[in-house]
Design a protein around this motif. Structure first.
Motif, short mmCIF file in Angstrom:
data_model
loop_
_atom_site.label_atom_id
_atom_site.label_comp_id
_atom_site.label_asym_id
_atom_site.label_seq_id
_atom_site.Cartn_x
_atom_site.Cartn_y
_atom_site.Cartn_z
N ASP A 77 0.82 -1.22 0.00
CA ASP A 77 0.00 0.00 0.00
C ASP A 77 0.86 1.27 0.00
O ASP A 77 0.54 2.23 -0.70
CB ASP A 77 -0.93 0.03 1.21
CG ASP A 77 -2.04 -0.99 1.13
OD1 ASP A 77 -2.27 -1.56 0.03
OD2 ASP A 77 -2.69 -1.23 2.17
N ALA A 78 1.91 1.26 0.79
CA ALA A 78 2.77 2.45 0.88
C ALA A 78 3.34 2.82 -0.48
O ALA A 78 3.38 3.99 -0.85
CB ALA A 78 3.90 2.21 1.88
N ARG A 79 3.78 1.83 -1.22
CA ARG A 79 4.33 2.11 -2.55
C ARG A 79 3.23 2.41 -3.55
O ARG A 79 3.37 3.26 -4.41
CB ARG A 79 5.20 0.93 -3.03
CG ARG A 79 6.48 0.76 -2.23
CD ARG A 79 7.38 1.99 -2.30
NE ARG A 79 7.68 2.31 -3.69
CZ ARG A 79 7.59 3.52 -4.22
NH1 ARG A 79 7.24 4.56 -3.50
NH2 ARG A 79 7.84 3.72 -5.49
N HIS A 80 2.11 1.73 -3.43
CA HIS A 80 0.99 1.97 -4.35
C HIS A 80 0.44 3.40 -4.18
O HIS A 80 0.08 4.05 -5.16
CB HIS A 80 -0.11 0.94 -4.12
CG HIS A 80 -1.29 1.14 -5.01
ND1 HIS A 80 -1.25 0.85 -6.35
CD2 HIS A 80 -2.53 1.61 -4.76
CE1 HIS A 80 -2.42 1.14 -6.88
NE2 HIS A 80 -3.21 1.59 -5.94
N PHE A 108 8.94 4.02 4.81
CA PHE A 108 8.00 2.97 5.20
C PHE A 108 8.16 2.59 6.67
O PHE A 108 7.18 2.55 7.42
CB PHE A 108 8.18 1.73 4.32
CG PHE A 108 7.33 0.58 4.77
CD1 PHE A 108 5.95 0.62 4.61
CD2 PHE A 108 7.90 -0.53 5.37
CE1 PHE A 108 5.16 -0.44 5.04
CE2 PHE A 108 7.13 -1.59 5.79
CZ PHE A 108 5.75 -1.55 5.63
N LEU A 109 9.39 2.34 7.08
CA LEU A 109 9.62 1.86 8.45
C LEU A 109 9.47 2.96 9.51
O LEU A 109 9.01 2.68 10.62
CB LEU A 109 11.01 1.23 8.55
CG LEU A 109 11.21 -0.06 7.76
CD1 LEU A 109 12.65 -0.51 7.86
CD2 LEU A 109 10.25 -1.15 8.23
N LEU A 110 9.86 4.17 9.19
CA LEU A 110 9.86 5.23 10.20
C LEU A 110 8.64 6.15 10.16
O LEU A 110 8.36 6.82 11.16
CB LEU A 110 11.13 6.07 10.06
CG LEU A 110 12.43 5.29 10.25
CD1 LEU A 110 13.63 6.19 9.99
CD2 LEU A 110 12.50 4.67 11.62
N ASP A 120 4.76 7.81 -7.38
CA ASP A 120 5.00 7.04 -8.61
C ASP A 120 4.17 5.76 -8.69
O ASP A 120 4.02 5.19 -9.75
CB ASP A 120 6.49 6.73 -8.80
CG ASP A 120 7.08 5.88 -7.68
OD1 ASP A 120 6.34 5.15 -7.01
OD2 ASP A 120 8.30 5.95 -7.49
N GLY A 121 3.64 5.28 -7.56
CA GLY A 121 2.76 4.12 -7.56
C GLY A 121 3.40 2.81 -7.98
O GLY A 121 2.73 1.90 -8.43
N ARG A 122 4.72 2.69 -7.83
CA ARG A 122 5.44 1.48 -8.25
C ARG A 122 5.71 0.59 -7.05
O ARG A 122 6.67 0.79 -6.32
CB ARG A 122 6.75 1.89 -8.92
CG ARG A 122 6.53 2.67 -10.19
CD ARG A 122 7.74 3.43 -10.66
NE ARG A 122 8.96 2.64 -10.75
CZ ARG A 122 10.14 3.19 -10.94
NH1 ARG A 122 10.28 4.49 -11.07
NH2 ARG A 122 11.21 2.42 -11.02
N PRO A 123 4.89 -0.44 -6.83
CA PRO A 123 5.03 -1.27 -5.63
C PRO A 123 6.32 -2.09 -5.56
O PRO A 123 6.70 -2.55 -4.49
CB PRO A 123 3.80 -2.19 -5.66
CG PRO A 123 3.30 -2.14 -7.04
CD PRO A 123 3.75 -0.84 -7.64
N ALA A 124 6.99 -2.29 -6.67
CA ALA A 124 8.22 -3.08 -6.65
C ALA A 124 9.47 -2.22 -6.66
O ALA A 124 10.58 -2.73 -6.78
CB ALA A 124 8.23 -4.05 -7.83
N TYR A 125 9.32 -0.89 -6.53
CA TYR A 125 10.48 0.00 -6.52
C TYR A 125 10.77 0.45 -5.09
O TYR A 125 9.97 1.12 -4.45
CB TYR A 125 10.22 1.23 -7.40
CG TYR A 125 11.38 2.20 -7.39
CD1 TYR A 125 12.57 1.87 -8.04
CD2 TYR A 125 11.30 3.40 -6.72
CE1 TYR A 125 13.64 2.75 -8.02
CE2 TYR A 125 12.37 4.28 -6.70
CZ TYR A 125 13.53 3.95 -7.35
OH TYR A 125 14.61 4.80 -7.33
#
Length: 74
Positions: free
Chosen positions: A15-18, A36-38, A22-27
Motif C-alpha cells: 500500500d505504501a508504494r501503491h 516505510f519503516l519510520l 510514482d505508484g510502483r510497488p516493486a520500486y
C-alpha cells in the motif's frame, strides 16, 4: 501460526508504494525503505506491538522475494 505474507506489514508495504507519487510497488530504495519503516508503519498500521516489530523483517523478506523472482523494479 501466521506466515510472512499475512501480517498487516506486508499489506502496508504494498500500500505504501501503491499510494506513493510514482505508484510502483516493486520500486524500493533507501529513502523509500526509511519512509516505510519510520513514517508509514507508525502512523498508518494498526496492529499489536509484537506484529509492528516484525515490519523490518517482513519488508526484508518481501524485497528478497521481489529480487529472486526478478520482479524488483531497477
Amino acid at each position: 501460526m501466521r506466515t510472512w505474507f499475512e501480517p498487516e506489514e506486508f499489506s502496508a508495504a504494498v500500500d505504501a508504494r501503491h499510494e506513493s507519487r510514482d505508484g510502483r510497488p516493486a520500486y524500493w530504495d533507501g529513502a523509500r525503505i526509511r519512509f516505510f519503516l519510520l513514517r508509514y508503519v507508525p502512523y498508518k498500521v494498526t496492529a499489536p506491538r509484537k506484529e509492528l516489530d516484525l515490519a523490518p523483517e517482513v519488508l526484508r523478506t518481501y524485497l528478497r522475494y521481489l529480487d529472486v523472482t526478478g520482479l524488483r523494479d531497477p
